[in-house]
Every structure is written in C-alpha cells, then in structure tokens.
Design an enzyme around this catalytic site. Structure first.
Site, short mmCIF file in Angstrom:
data_model
loop_
_atom_site.label_atom_id
_atom_site.label_comp_id
_atom_site.label_asym_id
_atom_site.label_seq_id
_atom_site.Cartn_x
_atom_site.Cartn_y
_atom_site.Cartn_z
N TYR A 75 -6.30 -11.75 78.45
CA TYR A 75 -5.05 -11.86 79.22
C TYR A 75 -5.02 -13.14 80.04
O TYR A 75 -4.00 -13.83 80.07
CB TYR A 75 -4.90 -10.64 80.15
CG TYR A 75 -3.54 -10.60 80.82
CD1 TYR A 75 -2.48 -9.93 80.24
CD2 TYR A 75 -3.32 -11.29 82.01
CE1 TYR A 75 -1.23 -9.92 80.82
CE2 TYR A 75 -2.06 -11.29 82.61
CZ TYR A 75 -1.02 -10.61 82.02
OH TYR A 75 0.21 -10.60 82.60
N PHE A 127 20.94 -30.83 73.95
CA PHE A 127 21.01 -29.84 72.88
C PHE A 127 21.74 -28.61 73.43
O PHE A 127 21.76 -28.41 74.65
CB PHE A 127 19.57 -29.50 72.44
CG PHE A 127 19.51 -28.44 71.38
CD1 PHE A 127 19.99 -28.69 70.11
CD2 PHE A 127 18.98 -27.19 71.66
CE1 PHE A 127 19.94 -27.70 69.14
CE2 PHE A 127 18.92 -26.20 70.69
CZ PHE A 127 19.41 -26.47 69.43
N ASP A 128 22.37 -27.77 72.59
CA ASP A 128 23.21 -26.66 73.11
C ASP A 128 22.51 -25.77 74.12
O ASP A 128 23.07 -25.43 75.14
CB ASP A 128 23.83 -25.73 72.05
CG ASP A 128 23.56 -26.08 70.61
OD1 ASP A 128 22.96 -27.14 70.35
OD2 ASP A 128 23.96 -25.30 69.75
N ASP A 217 12.98 -34.42 76.22
CA ASP A 217 13.09 -33.20 75.41
C ASP A 217 12.45 -33.55 74.08
O ASP A 217 13.04 -34.24 73.24
CB ASP A 217 14.57 -32.80 75.26
CG ASP A 217 14.72 -31.51 74.45
OD1 ASP A 217 13.74 -31.09 73.81
OD2 ASP A 217 15.83 -30.94 74.46
N ALA A 219 11.25 -32.10 71.27
CA ALA A 219 11.20 -31.25 70.07
C ALA A 219 10.77 -32.01 68.81
O ALA A 219 9.99 -31.52 68.01
CB ALA A 219 12.55 -30.58 69.85
N LYS A 260 9.66 -27.01 66.25
CA LYS A 260 10.01 -28.19 65.46
C LYS A 260 8.71 -28.96 65.16
O LYS A 260 7.97 -28.56 64.27
CB LYS A 260 11.00 -29.08 66.21
CG LYS A 260 12.35 -28.55 66.70
CD LYS A 260 12.71 -27.17 66.53
CE LYS A 260 14.06 -26.71 67.03
NZ LYS A 260 14.48 -26.87 68.38
N HIS A 451 30.12 -18.37 66.51
CA HIS A 451 29.76 -18.69 65.12
C HIS A 451 28.68 -17.78 64.56
O HIS A 451 28.57 -17.61 63.36
CB HIS A 451 29.36 -20.16 64.99
CG HIS A 451 28.20 -20.55 65.85
ND1 HIS A 451 28.32 -20.77 67.19
CD2 HIS A 451 26.91 -20.75 65.54
CE1 HIS A 451 27.14 -21.11 67.69
NE2 HIS A 451 26.26 -21.09 66.70
C1 PLP Z 1 15.45 -26.37 69.34
C2 PLP Z 1 15.68 -27.24 70.47
C3 PLP Z 1 15.63 -26.77 71.80
C4 PLP Z 1 15.47 -25.30 72.14
O1 PLP Z 1 14.29 -24.79 71.68
P1 PLP Z 1 14.12 -23.29 71.14
O2 PLP Z 1 12.68 -23.25 70.73
O3 PLP Z 1 15.08 -23.08 70.02
O4 PLP Z 1 14.37 -22.37 72.30
C5 PLP Z 1 15.81 -27.69 72.83
N1 PLP Z 1 16.04 -28.98 72.56
C6 PLP Z 1 16.10 -29.46 71.32
C7 PLP Z 1 16.36 -30.92 71.09
C8 PLP Z 1 15.94 -28.62 70.23
O5 PLP Z 1 16.05 -29.10 68.98
#
Ligand code: PLP
Length: 460
Positions: A75, A127-128, A217, A219, A260, A451
């Site tokens: 843990y 990103f969204d 960010d 990813a 990613k 969507h």
């Molecule tokens: C996918 C993504 C996120 C969010 O990550 P999740 O693992 O889907 O929660 C944030 N920023 C970018 C650029 C992304 O491609």
C-alpha cells in the site's frame, strides 16, 4: 542508424496476437443502425481497424509485461513506486513525482492549486479535459496558438507553437491573474503538431520575466522531441532523450497522460520542482486518487509506465512512429483526400468539409464520413466537428463548429504497414463513391459532451 529503405518496418516482432473483428457490409449496416450512427456505441468486436484514439490503446512490450509481474503491491512505499519515480525524474529532471490514475486527474490536482475564480490559464491549446478541469475551478482557459495553426492546408514544421507576441500582450494586460502557462506537446487539439525548442525557450523566458509558472502537458513529449530532432537546426545529433530533457528544463513542471507516450493502457503523473506545491498536491491526491506512492494505480502499472518511458525514446521506434503516420497521410493525398497539413505525430486529420462539399455543415459531413468509413471497411475513426463542438443558441438554433475533421489516430505498436495500406485502400473506395454519402441529423443528444451518446439518422 538511419533507415534508407522505402519500406517502413515495424521495429519489433510480435509475440502475442489478438483477432480483428471481421464483418460483412450488411452486418455493418445493421450495427450502424443499432448504434444510431454513433461510432462510440459500436462494440469493438465489430471493428476491423480501430483508429478512434491513440489513448490507452498501445501494445506493451515483453519487458513491460515482465514489469507487470514484478509489480510490488504494497500500500505504501512500494518498490515499484521508486522505480517509477526514478524513471520520471530521469526523463523530466523534476524532483517531485506524483502518480495519478490518468492525465485528467493530474489536471484536476494541479488546477485545484493554481486555478480558481478570476484566474487565467494560457496554453498553445488546451486539450478538452485540460480546459474542462481549468474551467471547473472557475478559471478562464485561453488558447494562443500561432495563426498558421488554423490554416489546415498550409504545410509548416512547428504549427504547435504558441503565439509569443500574444502571450506577452496578455501577461502585460492581465498581470498576476494569469496563474499558469501550459505548453501542450504535441498540440493535440490542432492536428498533433509539434512545438519547437525555440518557441519553448521564448515562452519560458517570457514566463520568467513576468514570474508566471510554466508547465508542459507532456502526453506526447517523445513524438515532439523527435520532430525537433528531424526538423529543428542544431538538434540533428542529439538523442531524443537529450532533446526531451532540454524541453522539460525550460519549464517548472509537467502533467502527463501516460496513456499516450508512456506506452501503457492506464496511468498519468504530475512532476515539478516546487516542493510547496507538491506537498499540497499530495494532500489533494489522498482525497481523490489514493496514497501518494500509488495515486490510483496498481504497483504493476507503475512498473509498466517506468519501462514505457524508456522505450518510447528509442530512436528506431520514433522514426517508425512518425514515418508510419506520414505514410498514411501520403496515401490519402494520393486518393485526393484533403488532410490537415502536415500529418501530426499520432494522427492524420481528414478535412471532411472539403472532401464532401455537397453536405452542408448542419448535416455533419465529418460524422457522415466517419460512418462511411465504417460501412465501407469496418474502420472506426473519430469526428472532430459539429457533433463534438456544435452548440445551440438561446433560440435553440444549431450553431455548427468551425471545423469538420475526421481524426485517424494510430494506436502505438498495434497495427502494421499492411493495416495502414488497407485503410488507404478503403479511403480510395470511399473517395470513388463519395457522392453517395448521406448527411446526418441529430435525433437526440445531451447538453454536455453529447458526441459520446448522441443518436443520429441519415438524411437524404
Ligand atoms: C489525453 C490527454 C489528456 C488527458 O489525459 P487522460 O489520460 O485521457 O485523462 C490531457 N492532455 C492531452 C494533450 C491529452 O492528449
């Protein structure tokens, strides 16, 4: 090693396989009808080639699976946490490492610290989920991409860059209400385009001048690093790892969706040098994610991320990755399919408005094309257009989105060149019959993120 051959070979061999979902056309038509022309509602077993997303869809390596077995599930203070912490520190150079169950959890924690009413967060493009998490705290999320990024047909090398003049202007005007600047690498919302080191350095200097924290960010940090190696002067002889480290050195911290470029199916993290923020982040983490040495993940997940972060910086892998996406773009161009130029690091975006000029935007040309691709060849792609971003005004009138794109996102290490050749061939067929493609109308959709669950029907 530089690969001088025309044929792109996958830099791996396959140890474990799973079957594809073969179907016939009549069956696919029924599946589409049952799913109300919403591809999120189609069972994956009825999809032949799934290009819906590159998120969490990577194939793991034998070493990652070995890590899964090695995972320490204690843990607190699990051995796997320290393996993970060291791997993240090794790539980013940041001291404080906080695991999360995926990227948006890292966003939520970070914005609980820097967000809030009256604050503004600036990015090349949010990103969204990043935007949604910033706005959920009451903060404003402001996008400042360079103007070229919005011209889909114009080729360019670093269309992910931030507009530095606009950034400085905004910092002057808004002062300390700007609580953070974020650079998304690569810029997912605008075609997966890379950010140059030059731009990263300029943004970093401006942030230092105005004393604003600067985060990445991250990813798709490895894909971005390799674009820099290929196209930015002075980086030809550096390794992707050295370039990535230099990228991170210009910022104060990062958040990452490990789904990613960490080549895993779940996970994320927050990393930074600010110990005061890290302390607060861990307090918030305990409330929602779990104890700070696992953060919503199992020990085995941490092992897989640690190994994935090493593998993703392999030059043979990155060369294959970017080349195979570019290859898909090239194949589509040959069939006269208009794409967003140039192809991004993880996806090719098709400009459906241009491809299907006879379908007005109210009849959702991008979703219509995505459905036609499924019907023709069992290929699943995602719509980035009016179904995703369309709105209704006060009178209930539909306001379409500014773009109608179909995103073909390529999962990492999953499909081979022959799969990509098949996708290109199907596009050739769709292009021949494109006059037969019917527009769609929305039968019902919820107000937010409609969507995912909307119901649609064809219109003639
Ligand atoms: C996918 C993504 C996120 C969010 O990550 P999740 O693992 O889907 O929660 C944030 N920023 C970018 C650029 C992304 O491609």
């Amino acid at each position: 090693m530089t690969w001088q051959w025309k044929t792109i070979i996958e830099p791996f061999k396959i140890k474990s396989v799973e079957p594809l979902g073969f179907t016939v056309r009549d069956e696919r038509l029924k599946v589409l009808e049952q799913a109300s022309y919403n591809l999120f509602k189609i069972p994956a077993s009825k999809v032949l080639i799934d290009l819906l997303t590159d998120s969490g869809t990577s194939a793991m390596s034998a070493e990652q699976w070995a890590g899964i077995m090695r995972g320490d599930e204690s843990y607190a203070g699990a051995r796997s946490f320290f393996v993970f912490e060291k791997a993240v520190q090794d790539v980013t150079g940041y001291k404080e490492v906080i695991p999360t169950h995926q990227g948006r959890a890292a966003e939520r924690i970070l914005f609980s610290i820097v967000g809030g009413k009256g604050k503004c967060i600036i990015a090349n493009s949010h990103f969204d989920t990043t935007r949604a998490n910033a706005e959920a705290t009451g903060a404003q999320a402001l996008d400042l991409p360079i103007k070229e990024a919005l011209d889909f047909e114009k080729p360019g090398l670093f269309k992910g860059d931030m507009d530095v003049l606009a950034l400085e202007r905004n910092l002057k005007e808004k002062g300390q209400s700007v609580s953070m600047v974020i650079m998304t690498v690569t810029n997912n919302s605008l075609g997966g385009q890379p950010v140059s080191m030059k731009n990263m350095k300029e943004v970093s200097n401006i942030c230092k001048k105005y004393k604003i924290p600067f985060f990445i960010d991250a990813a798709r940090f490895a894909e971005n690093a390799y674009f820099i190696k290929l196209y930015e002067k002075g980086f030809e002889n550096k390794t992707p790892k050295e370039i990535a480290k230099e990228m991170f050195s210009h910022a104060d911290g990062c958040l990452m969706s490990a789904k990613k470029d960490a080549l895993v199916n779940i996970g994320g993290f927050l990393a930074m040098n600010n110990t005061e923020w890290a302390k607060r982040a861990r307090e918030i983490e305990i409330l929602g994610e779990g104890f700070p040495t696992y953060g919503g993940l199992a020990g085995r997940d941490l092992e897989a991320i640690a190994q994935g972060l090493k593998e993703v910086l392999d030059e043979e892998y990155l060369n294959y990755r970017l080349k195979s996406v570019a290859y898909l773009g090239e194949g589509l161009r040959k069939h006269g399919v208009p794409i967003v130029e140039p192809p991004g690091g993880h996806a090719v975006y098709v400009n459906a408005k241009k491809f299907l000029p006879s379908i007005p935007v109210e009849k959702l040309p991008a979703q219509a094309l995505a459905c036609a691709l499924y019907l023709e060849g069992g290929i699943r792609a995602s719509e980035i257009g009016s179904l995703m971003f369309g709105k209704h005004d006060e009178k209930g009138k539909f306001i379409p989105a500014s773009m109608e794109l179909v995103r073909l996102a390529i999962p990492r290490r999953v499909y081979t060149q022959s799969h990509i050749d098949f996708v290109i061939e199907v596009f050739g067929e769709v292009a021949k019959k494109k006059d037969l493609i019917q527009g769609l109308r929305i039968l019902e959709a919820p107000e937010y993120l409609g969507h995912f669950t909307a119901k649609l029907a064809p219109v003639s």
